[in-house]
Design a protein around this motif. Structure first.
Motif, PDB file in Angstrom:
ATOM      1  N   UNK A   1      -7.354  -5.211 -11.413  1.00 27.04           N
ATOM      2  CA  UNK A   1      -5.913  -5.248 -11.097  1.00 27.04           C
ATOM      3  C   UNK A   1      -5.326  -3.851 -10.849  1.00 27.04           C
ATOM      4  N   UNK A   2      -5.802  -2.857 -11.581  1.00 19.74           N
ATOM      5  CA  UNK A   2      -5.317  -1.486 -11.362  1.00 19.74           C
ATOM      6  C   UNK A   2      -5.784  -0.950 -10.009  1.00 19.74           C
ATOM      7  N   UNK A   3      -7.014  -1.274  -9.642  1.00 21.90           N
ATOM      8  CA  UNK A   3      -7.522  -0.854  -8.331  1.00 21.90           C
ATOM      9  C   UNK A   3      -6.676  -1.508  -7.237  1.00 21.90           C
ATOM     10  N   UNK A   4      -6.373  -2.804  -7.410  1.00 20.91           N
ATOM     11  CA  UNK A   4      -5.498  -3.483  -6.446  1.00 20.91           C
ATOM     12  C   UNK A   4      -4.171  -2.742  -6.328  1.00 20.91           C
ATOM     13  N   UNK A   5      -3.560  -2.416  -7.455  1.00 13.95           N
ATOM     14  CA  UNK A   5      -2.260  -1.732  -7.428  1.00 13.95           C
ATOM     15  C   UNK A   5      -2.351  -0.414  -6.671  1.00 13.95           C
ATOM     16  N   UNK A   6      -3.431   0.313  -6.858  1.00 17.95           N
ATOM     17  CA  UNK A   6      -3.602   1.581  -6.136  1.00 17.95           C
ATOM     18  C   UNK A   6      -3.703   1.348  -4.628  1.00 17.95           C
TER      19      UNK A   6
ATOM     20  N   UNK B   1     -17.955 -10.158  -6.208  1.00 19.60           N
ATOM     21  CA  UNK B   1     -18.432  -8.992  -5.482  1.00 19.60           C
ATOM     22  C   UNK B   1     -17.415  -7.895  -5.793  1.00 19.60           C
ATOM     23  N   UNK B   2     -17.839  -6.661  -6.004  1.00 21.01           N
ATOM     24  CA  UNK B   2     -16.901  -5.598  -6.379  1.00 21.01           C
ATOM     25  C   UNK B   2     -16.106  -5.070  -5.182  1.00 21.01           C
ATOM     26  N   UNK B   3     -15.353  -5.969  -4.572  1.00 19.79           N
ATOM     27  CA  UNK B   3     -14.507  -5.657  -3.424  1.00 19.79           C
ATOM     28  C   UNK B   3     -13.148  -6.307  -3.680  1.00 19.79           C
ATOM     29  N   UNK B   4     -12.089  -5.528  -3.599  1.00 22.84           N
ATOM     30  CA  UNK B   4     -10.747  -6.050  -3.829  1.00 22.84           C
ATOM     31  C   UNK B   4     -10.267  -6.723  -2.548  1.00 22.84           C
ATOM     32  N   UNK B   5      -9.934  -8.017  -2.622  1.00 16.31           N
ATOM     33  CA  UNK B   5      -9.387  -8.750  -1.475  1.00 16.31           C
ATOM     34  C   UNK B   5      -7.876  -8.788  -1.593  1.00 16.31           C
ATOM     35  N   UNK B   6      -7.222  -8.506  -0.478  1.00 19.31           N
ATOM     36  CA  UNK B   6      -5.764  -8.429  -0.441  1.00 19.31           C
ATOM     37  C   UNK B   6      -5.267  -9.153   0.801  1.00 19.31           C
ATOM     38  N   UNK B   7      -4.223  -9.967   0.627  1.00 20.15           N
ATOM     39  CA  UNK B   7      -3.510 -10.531   1.771  1.00 20.15           C
ATOM     40  C   UNK B   7      -2.291  -9.667   2.028  1.00 20.15           C
ATOM     41  N   UNK B   8      -2.150  -9.244   3.272  1.00 19.41           N
ATOM     42  CA  UNK B   8      -0.987  -8.479   3.721  1.00 19.41           C
ATOM     43  C   UNK B   8      -0.254  -9.316   4.752  1.00 19.41           C
ATOM     44  N   UNK B   9       1.032  -9.524   4.543  1.00 15.53           N
ATOM     45  CA  UNK B   9       1.850 -10.227   5.522  1.00 15.53           C
ATOM     46  C   UNK B   9       2.695  -9.184   6.243  1.00 15.53           C
ATOM     47  N   UNK B  10       2.585  -9.195   7.571  1.00 14.26           N
ATOM     48  CA  UNK B  10       3.405  -8.345   8.433  1.00 14.26           C
ATOM     49  C   UNK B  10       4.193  -9.266   9.366  1.00 14.26           C
TER      50      UNK B  10
ATOM     51  N   UNK C   1      -2.622  -1.343  -3.002  1.00 11.38           N
ATOM     52  CA  UNK C   1      -1.333  -1.882  -2.549  1.00 11.38           C
ATOM     53  C   UNK C   1      -0.324  -0.753  -2.353  1.00 11.38           C
ATOM     54  N   UNK C   2      -0.340   0.222  -3.249  1.00 17.07           N
ATOM     55  CA  UNK C   2       0.562   1.372  -3.114  1.00 17.07           C
ATOM     56  C   UNK C   2       0.240   2.144  -1.835  1.00 17.07           C
ATOM     57  N   UNK C   3      -1.037   2.270  -1.546  1.00 18.56           N
ATOM     58  CA  UNK C   3      -1.458   2.955  -0.322  1.00 18.56           C
ATOM     59  C   UNK C   3      -0.938   2.220   0.913  1.00 18.56           C
ATOM     60  N   UNK C   4      -1.006   0.874   0.878  1.00 15.33           N
ATOM     61  CA  UNK C   4      -0.516   0.056   1.992  1.00 15.33           C
ATOM     62  C   UNK C   4       1.006   0.195   2.104  1.00 15.33           C
ATOM     63  N   UNK C   5       1.714   0.085   0.966  1.00 13.61           N
ATOM     64  CA  UNK C   5       3.177   0.206   0.985  1.00 13.61           C
ATOM     65  C   UNK C   5       3.617   1.580   1.491  1.00 13.61           C
ATOM     66  N   UNK C   6       2.916   2.611   1.055  1.00 12.05           N
ATOM     67  CA  UNK C   6       3.249   3.962   1.508  1.00 12.05           C
ATOM     68  C   UNK C   6       3.038   4.087   3.015  1.00 12.05           C
ATOM     69  N   UNK C   7       1.966   3.510   3.517  1.00 18.02           N
ATOM     70  CA  UNK C   7       1.663   3.584   4.949  1.00 18.02           C
ATOM     71  C   UNK C   7       2.650   2.774   5.784  1.00 18.02           C
ATOM     72  N   UNK C   8       3.014   1.584   5.294  1.00 15.84           N
ATOM     73  CA  UNK C   8       3.800   0.660   6.124  1.00 15.84           C
ATOM     74  C   UNK C   8       5.279   0.579   5.779  1.00 15.84           C
ATOM     75  N   UNK C   9       5.649   0.963   4.587  1.00 17.20           N
ATOM     76  CA  UNK C   9       7.047   0.811   4.189  1.00 17.20           C
ATOM     77  C   UNK C   9       7.465  -0.647   4.268  1.00 17.20           C
TER      78      UNK C   9
END
Length: 180
Positions: free
Chosen positions: A19-24, A54-63, A26-34
């Protein structure tokens, strides 16, 4: 023609840092996209405490519009993400990957049904120990069999499909979703 990527499929024990890795990320995505990042959700097995993955964080991003890549893709590329999949036939899905930490960013538009399905599945597994344990066992078995047979990730995913569909049916019923 490019040969399919065949590599051992590594399912690891649940890591409480996911969850902490996800937050990091997600912050990178938010910083990039606002404000262009309409929603960012941790999905997949790493989003379910107690589930091997699998040690890969999956994220859904809605644009606002996933096909309008010029609005969101360059900023994510500058943040280290690489566009690896473009599937206009599947709800205009785009997949961007990040090497460190390892993450898959699934980009969809607001009207795509897949992110909703992902959340229902994730939330069901978070609350249903029997299905979480079942899915964990099936993932491990599928990974061993696919790796032993030298199969691709697609074959690994196919090995899990029957159980995934059964769990989805229970998850949809539990969520009050009819007709799925």
């Amino acid at each position: 023609m490019v040969a399919p990527n065949v590599a051992p499929i590594d399912i690891v024990e649940p890591d409480p840092s996911w969850p902490d890795v996800f937050e990091d990320v997600a912050k990178r995505v938010r910083t990039a996209l606002g404000t262009r990042a309409l929603q960012i959700e941790h999905i997949g097995s790493t989003a379910v405490p107690g589930l091997p993955a699998k040690p890969v964080i999956d994220i859904d991003l809605i644009v606002a519009s996933s096909p309008d890549e010029g609005v969101w893709r360059p900023a994510l590329e500058r943040a280290g993400f690489v566009l690896t999949v473009r599937e206009p036939w599947w709800h205009e899905h785009r997949l961007m990957t990040l090497a460190d930490p390892r993450a898959h960013l699934h980009v969809f538009s607001p009207d795509a049904p897949e992110p909703w399905k992902h959340r229902i599945f994730r939330d069901h597994l978070r609350h249903d120990a029997a299905d979480r344990d079942l899915y964990g066992r099936v993932k491990r078995e599928a990974a061993v069999l696919a790796t032993r047979a030298g199969e691709t990730m697609t074959a690994y995913n196919a090995r899990k499909q029957t159980v995934i569909r059964d769990i989805y049916a229970r998850a949809f019923r539990a969520a009050g979703v009819v007709g799925r």
